[in-house]
Motif scaffolding. Structure first.
Motif, mmCIF file in Angstrom:
data_model
loop_
_atom_site.group_PDB
_atom_site.id
_atom_site.type_symbol
_atom_site.label_atom_id
_atom_site.label_comp_id
_atom_site.label_asym_id
_atom_site.label_seq_id
_atom_site.Cartn_x
_atom_site.Cartn_y
_atom_site.Cartn_z
ATOM 1 N N MET A 147 48.989 36.636 40.931
ATOM 2 C CA MET A 147 48.038 35.822 40.218
ATOM 3 C C MET A 147 46.919 36.699 39.653
ATOM 4 N N GLU A 148 46.399 37.592 40.473
ATOM 5 C CA GLU A 148 45.295 38.433 40.012
ATOM 6 C C GLU A 148 45.698 39.245 38.784
ATOM 7 N N ALA A 149 46.855 39.846 38.815
ATOM 8 C CA ALA A 149 47.311 40.655 37.678
ATOM 9 C C ALA A 149 47.465 39.802 36.419
ATOM 10 N N LEU A 150 47.984 38.599 36.564
ATOM 11 C CA LEU A 150 48.134 37.703 35.413
ATOM 12 C C LEU A 150 46.784 37.323 34.823
ATOM 13 N N LEU A 151 45.821 37.038 35.684
ATOM 14 C CA LEU A 151 44.493 36.658 35.200
ATOM 15 C C LEU A 151 43.777 37.827 34.532
ATOM 16 N N LEU A 152 43.975 39.024 35.048
ATOM 17 C CA LEU A 152 43.385 40.200 34.408
ATOM 18 C C LEU A 152 44.035 40.465 33.054
ATOM 19 N N GLU A 153 45.332 40.241 32.963
ATOM 20 C CA GLU A 153 46.024 40.377 31.672
ATOM 21 C C GLU A 153 45.497 39.348 30.677
ATOM 22 N N MET A 154 45.295 38.138 31.146
ATOM 23 C CA MET A 154 44.758 37.088 30.289
ATOM 24 C C MET A 154 43.351 37.438 29.835
ATOM 25 N N MET A 155 42.531 37.939 30.730
ATOM 26 C CA MET A 155 41.165 38.315 30.384
ATOM 27 C C MET A 155 41.166 39.365 29.271
ATOM 28 N N ALA A 156 42.012 40.352 29.373
ATOM 29 C CA ALA A 156 42.091 41.387 28.343
ATOM 30 C C ALA A 156 42.522 40.797 27.007
ATOM 31 N N ALA A 157 43.490 39.900 27.024
ATOM 32 C CA ALA A 157 43.971 39.281 25.786
ATOM 33 C C ALA A 157 42.884 38.425 25.145
ATOM 34 N N VAL A 158 42.184 37.658 25.945
ATOM 35 C CA VAL A 158 41.113 36.798 25.425
ATOM 36 C C VAL A 158 39.994 37.644 24.828
ATOM 37 N N ARG A 159 39.550 38.624 25.575
ATOM 38 C CA ARG A 159 38.448 39.467 25.107
ATOM 39 C C ARG A 159 38.819 40.251 23.856
ATOM 40 N N GLY A 160 40.083 40.582 23.713
ATOM 41 C CA GLY A 160 40.514 41.373 22.573
ATOM 42 C C GLY A 160 40.826 40.587 21.317
ATOM 43 N N SER A 161 40.960 39.272 21.437
ATOM 44 C CA SER A 161 41.434 38.540 20.259
ATOM 45 C C SER A 161 40.786 37.176 20.023
ATOM 46 N N GLU A 162 39.800 36.803 20.824
ATOM 47 C CA GLU A 162 39.195 35.483 20.662
ATOM 48 C C GLU A 162 37.682 35.589 20.489
ATOM 49 N N PRO A 163 37.217 35.754 19.257
ATOM 50 C CA PRO A 163 35.772 35.874 19.044
ATOM 51 C C PRO A 163 34.998 34.609 19.418
ATOM 52 N N GLY A 164 35.670 33.464 19.482
ATOM 53 C CA GLY A 164 35.010 32.221 19.863
ATOM 54 C C GLY A 164 34.804 32.079 21.359
ATOM 55 N N CYS A 165 35.394 32.975 22.131
ATOM 56 C CA CYS A 165 35.205 32.958 23.585
ATOM 57 C C CYS A 165 34.026 33.861 23.910
ATOM 58 N N LEU A 166 32.968 33.275 24.429
ATOM 59 C CA LEU A 166 31.761 34.024 24.760
ATOM 60 C C LEU A 166 31.847 34.694 26.132
ATOM 61 N N LEU A 167 32.619 34.082 27.036
ATOM 62 C CA LEU A 167 32.773 34.632 28.380
ATOM 63 C C LEU A 167 34.080 34.149 28.976
ATOM 64 N N TYR A 168 34.837 35.078 29.547
ATOM 65 C CA TYR A 168 36.069 34.739 30.254
ATOM 66 C C TYR A 168 36.084 35.601 31.503
ATOM 67 N N ARG A 169 35.832 34.978 32.643
ATOM 68 C CA ARG A 169 35.702 35.756 33.869
ATOM 69 C C ARG A 169 36.510 35.119 34.994
ATOM 70 N N PRO A 170 37.632 35.727 35.359
ATOM 71 C CA PRO A 170 38.336 35.258 36.554
ATOM 72 C C PRO A 170 37.643 35.822 37.792
ATOM 73 N N THR A 171 37.502 35.002 38.821
ATOM 74 C CA THR A 171 36.902 35.434 40.077
ATOM 75 C C THR A 171 37.799 34.996 41.226
ATOM 76 N N ARG A 172 37.576 35.634 42.374
ATOM 77 C CA ARG A 172 38.391 35.339 43.547
ATOM 78 C C ARG A 172 37.467 35.119 44.745
ATOM 79 N N SER A 173 37.791 34.160 45.561
ATOM 80 C CA SER A 173 36.996 33.890 46.751
ATOM 81 C C SER A 173 37.082 35.066 47.726
ATOM 82 N N PRO A 174 35.950 35.520 48.245
ATOM 83 C CA PRO A 174 35.996 36.601 49.239
ATOM 84 C C PRO A 174 36.496 36.116 50.603
ATOM 85 N N SER A 175 36.428 34.813 50.853
ATOM 86 C CA SER A 175 36.858 34.293 52.154
ATOM 87 C C SER A 175 38.285 33.759 52.156
ATOM 88 N N ASP A 176 38.822 33.445 50.989
ATOM 89 C CA ASP A 176 40.199 32.943 50.885
ATOM 90 C C ASP A 176 40.838 33.574 49.663
#
Length: 79
Positions: free
Chosen positions: A1-30
């Motif tokens: 899941m983490e790798a997929l979300l990081l791949e998505m983040m790179a794609a969004v940041r590289g090609s979507e000027p209408g996206c101001l912020l795209y940040r996947p995060t993960r719970s430190p406890s789960d």
């Protein structure tokens, strides 16, 4: 899941000027709990995001089938 979300983040940041912020995060406890924080210029930019090939391939095709639960909340700015 983490790798997929990081791949998505790179794609969004590289090609979507209408996206101001795209940040996947993960719970430190789960390590199985993720939160995606996304901010778009407007509703049109959000709609365009959902029509991109990378959204369809990664989120619809790979991430969504892995989810045990999905909670989605859409918020709009107050100003």
């Amino acid at each position: 899941m983490e790798a997929l979300l990081l791949e998505m983040m790179a794609a969004v940041r590289g090609s979507e000027p209408g996206c101001l912020l795209y940040r996947p995060t993960r719970s430190p406890s789960d390590r199985d709990v993720f939160l995606l924080y996304e901010e778009y210029r407007d509703e049109e930019a959000f709609d365009a995001h959902q029509r991109t090939p990378h959204f369809r391939r990664l989120i619809e095709g790979k991430v969504s089938p892995l989810l045990l639960e999905r909670v989605r909340e859409i918020m709009v700015p107050i100003a």
